[in-house]
Write a protein that holds these residues in place. Structure first.
Motif, PDB file in Angstrom:
ATOM      1  N   ARG A 118       0.827  -1.206   0.000  1.00  0.00           N
ATOM      2  CA  ARG A 118       0.000   0.000   0.000  1.00  0.00           C
ATOM      3  C   ARG A 118       0.866   1.263   0.000  1.00  0.00           C
ATOM      4  O   ARG A 118       0.542   2.255  -0.675  1.00  0.00           O
ATOM      5  N   SER A 119       1.969   1.254   0.743  1.00  0.00           N
ATOM      6  CA  SER A 119       2.845   2.421   0.792  1.00  0.00           C
ATOM      7  C   SER A 119       3.486   2.692  -0.563  1.00  0.00           C
ATOM      8  O   SER A 119       3.526   3.842  -1.027  1.00  0.00           O
ATOM      9  N   VAL A 120       3.973   1.657  -1.214  1.00  0.00           N
ATOM     10  CA  VAL A 120       4.599   1.816  -2.522  1.00  0.00           C
ATOM     11  C   VAL A 120       3.575   2.297  -3.552  1.00  0.00           C
ATOM     12  O   VAL A 120       3.868   3.153  -4.389  1.00  0.00           O
ATOM     13  N   TYR A 121       2.374   1.766  -3.476  1.00  0.00           N
ATOM     14  CA  TYR A 121       1.315   2.159  -4.408  1.00  0.00           C
ATOM     15  C   TYR A 121       0.898   3.618  -4.187  1.00  0.00           C
ATOM     16  O   TYR A 121       0.725   4.381  -5.149  1.00  0.00           O
ATOM     17  N   GLU A 122       0.752   4.015  -2.923  1.00  0.00           N
ATOM     18  CA  GLU A 122       0.223   5.345  -2.612  1.00  0.00           C
ATOM     19  C   GLU A 122       1.301   6.433  -2.565  1.00  0.00           C
ATOM     20  O   GLU A 122       1.049   7.582  -2.941  1.00  0.00           O
ATOM     21  N   LYS A 123       2.509   6.067  -2.076  1.00  0.00           N
ATOM     22  CA  LYS A 123       3.535   7.083  -1.843  1.00  0.00           C
ATOM     23  C   LYS A 123       4.751   6.936  -2.746  1.00  0.00           C
ATOM     24  O   LYS A 123       5.569   7.848  -2.844  1.00  0.00           O
ATOM     25  N   GLY A 124       4.902   5.746  -3.368  1.00  0.00           N
ATOM     26  CA  GLY A 124       6.033   5.542  -4.264  1.00  0.00           C
ATOM     27  C   GLY A 124       7.247   4.923  -3.611  1.00  0.00           C
ATOM     28  O   GLY A 124       8.247   4.661  -4.282  1.00  0.00           O
ATOM     29  N   PHE A 125       7.185   4.649  -2.299  1.00  0.00           N
ATOM     30  CA  PHE A 125       8.324   4.026  -1.629  1.00  0.00           C
ATOM     31  C   PHE A 125       7.881   3.379  -0.325  1.00  0.00           C
ATOM     32  O   PHE A 125       6.819   3.690   0.224  1.00  0.00           O
ATOM     33  N   ALA A 168       9.223  13.235   1.941  1.00  0.00           N
ATOM     34  CA  ALA A 168      10.150  12.523   2.818  1.00  0.00           C
ATOM     35  C   ALA A 168       9.499  12.161   4.154  1.00  0.00           C
ATOM     36  O   ALA A 168       9.903  11.197   4.798  1.00  0.00           O
ATOM     37  N   ARG A 169       8.481  12.917   4.543  1.00  0.00           N
ATOM     38  CA  ARG A 169       7.753  12.630   5.786  1.00  0.00           C
ATOM     39  C   ARG A 169       6.599  11.654   5.551  1.00  0.00           C
ATOM     40  O   ARG A 169       5.744  11.459   6.403  1.00  0.00           O
ATOM     41  N   GLU A 170       6.581  11.060   4.355  1.00  0.00           N
ATOM     42  CA  GLU A 170       5.637   9.993   3.995  1.00  0.00           C
ATOM     43  C   GLU A 170       4.202  10.485   3.811  1.00  0.00           C
ATOM     44  O   GLU A 170       3.252   9.731   3.959  1.00  0.00           O
ATOM     45  N   TYR A 171       4.041  11.745   3.456  1.00  0.00           N
ATOM     46  CA  TYR A 171       2.713  12.252   3.094  1.00  0.00           C
ATOM     47  C   TYR A 171       2.337  11.682   1.721  1.00  0.00           C
ATOM     48  O   TYR A 171       3.180  11.605   0.825  1.00  0.00           O
ATOM     49  N   THR A 172       1.088  11.323   1.533  1.00  0.00           N
ATOM     50  CA  THR A 172       0.611  10.917   0.217  1.00  0.00           C
ATOM     51  C   THR A 172       0.366  12.176  -0.621  1.00  0.00           C
ATOM     52  O   THR A 172       0.365  13.299  -0.104  1.00  0.00           O
ATOM     53  N   THR A 173       0.132  11.974  -1.914  1.00  0.00           N
ATOM     54  CA  THR A 173      -0.132  13.114  -2.799  1.00  0.00           C
ATOM     55  C   THR A 173      -1.340  13.917  -2.323  1.00  0.00           C
ATOM     56  O   THR A 173      -1.307  15.144  -2.279  1.00  0.00           O
ATOM     57  N   SER A 174      -2.409  13.219  -1.959  1.00  0.00           N
ATOM     58  CA  SER A 174      -3.617  13.925  -1.511  1.00  0.00           C
ATOM     59  C   SER A 174      -3.375  14.646  -0.191  1.00  0.00           C
ATOM     60  O   SER A 174      -3.903  15.743   0.030  1.00  0.00           O
ATOM     61  N   GLU A 175      -2.575  14.067   0.695  1.00  0.00           N
ATOM     62  CA  GLU A 175      -2.266  14.716   1.972  1.00  0.00           C
ATOM     63  C   GLU A 175      -1.421  15.972   1.753  1.00  0.00           C
ATOM     64  O   GLU A 175      -1.617  16.989   2.418  1.00  0.00           O
ATOM     65  N   ILE A 176      -0.467  15.899   0.810  1.00  0.00           N
ATOM     66  CA  ILE A 176       0.339  17.077   0.486  1.00  0.00           C
ATOM     67  C   ILE A 176      -0.549  18.180  -0.092  1.00  0.00           C
ATOM     68  O   ILE A 176      -0.412  19.353   0.254  1.00  0.00           O
ATOM     69  N   ALA A 177      -1.463  17.780  -0.970  1.00  0.00           N
ATOM     70  CA  ALA A 177      -2.380  18.751  -1.578  1.00  0.00           C
ATOM     71  C   ALA A 177      -3.207  19.456  -0.507  1.00  0.00           C
ATOM     72  O   ALA A 177      -3.351  20.689  -0.526  1.00  0.00           O
ATOM     73  N   ASP A 178      -3.725  18.699   0.437  1.00  0.00           N
ATOM     74  CA  ASP A 178      -4.523  19.298   1.516  1.00  0.00           C
ATOM     75  C   ASP A 178      -3.668  20.198   2.400  1.00  0.00           C
ATOM     76  O   ASP A 178      -4.099  21.297   2.790  1.00  0.00           O
ATOM     77  N   HIS A 179      -2.466  19.759   2.709  1.00  0.00           N
ATOM     78  CA  HIS A 179      -1.591  20.498   3.618  1.00  0.00           C
ATOM     79  C   HIS A 179      -1.146  21.835   3.023  1.00  0.00           C
ATOM     80  O   HIS A 179      -1.051  22.837   3.741  1.00  0.00           O
ATOM     81  N   LEU A 180      -0.892  21.839   1.711  1.00  0.00           N
ATOM     82  CA  LEU A 180      -0.383  23.050   1.058  1.00  0.00           C
ATOM     83  C   LEU A 180      -1.466  23.801   0.275  1.00  0.00           C
ATOM     84  O   LEU A 180      -1.165  24.779  -0.419  1.00  0.00           O
TER      85      LEU A 180
END
Length: 218
Positions: A118-125, A168-180
């Protein structure tokens, strides 16, 4: 929500059967490809493309290193998790540098296997404690006696640096979008720009390079 499409590549029948039993107990993950060698995999990929690939290292005809290199060239969208008994830290570092997204030992349990997929699929690593230790030791050896670099040398914008730190803090794309307060498409654009500017192959390589060059701190 669509299932994560998974591929499994290993030349030991008994091990593949064991992994398949584990996968049947994990909801939302669908095994769509099963190969017994690297060549078998490349043939099947012409017809079926998984999201994530569980890949053994030691196989006849074409080993896992060669397969990883070929996948990066032909199917860069496929995420690769190395699944092996090899614990050598230099091997882990090398595979992550050439494009692997995660690294698991074959004695892993179902919970970690699911987490890695799930981590690799959602976050890439996916970096567990064992892999993180190996990568940090490798990076430390490479950066010793090397002057620190800053993001400006790679022409990173302040927004790209923010996105990089959140990745690097393991945020997903959607979490980064919400945060910023950005759109998902904008975040993906920043991620692609970062990968291009730092000259890496994927998100896992992006984090390694950013730490190595001291653009971000551990």
């Amino acid at each position: 929500m669509e299932n994560i499409k998974l591929g499994l590549v290993d030349d030991h029948n008994l091990f593949r059967e064991g992994v398949k039993l584990l996968l049947h107990r994990i909801p939302g993950i669908e095994l769509v490809l099963e190969a017994v060698s690297g060549k078998d995999l490349l043939t099947q990929l012409q017809y079926t493309t998984p999201d994530v690939l569980l890949l053994d290292l030691e196989m006849e005809e074409m080993n896992g290193v060669d397969v990883t290199i070929n996948i990066q060239e032909l199917y860069p969208e496929i995420k690769i998790i190395i699944l092996t008994m090899h614990k050598e830290q230099r091997m882990i570092s090398y595979l992550m540098e050439i494009g692997a997204n995660g690294y698991l030992l074959k004695d892993t349990n179902k919970e970690e296997l699911e987490k890695a997929i799930r981590s690799v699929y959602e976050k890439g690593f996916y970096f567990n404690s064992f892999v993180s230790e190996a990568l940090l030791k490798s990076l430390k050896n490479k950066v010793n006696n090397k002057p620190p670099k800053i993001g400006k040398e790679y022409h990173l914008t302040s927004r790209e640096t923010e996105v990089l730190e959140l990745i690097a803090r393991e945020y997903t794309t959607s979490e980064i979008a919400d945060h910023l307060f950005l759109s998902i498409r904008t975040v993906e654009g920043h991620r692609k720009n970062l990968i291009s500017k730092l000259g890496v192959k994927n998100t896992a390589g992006l984090i390694m390079k950013a730490i190595k060059e001291k653009i971000i701190s551990v």
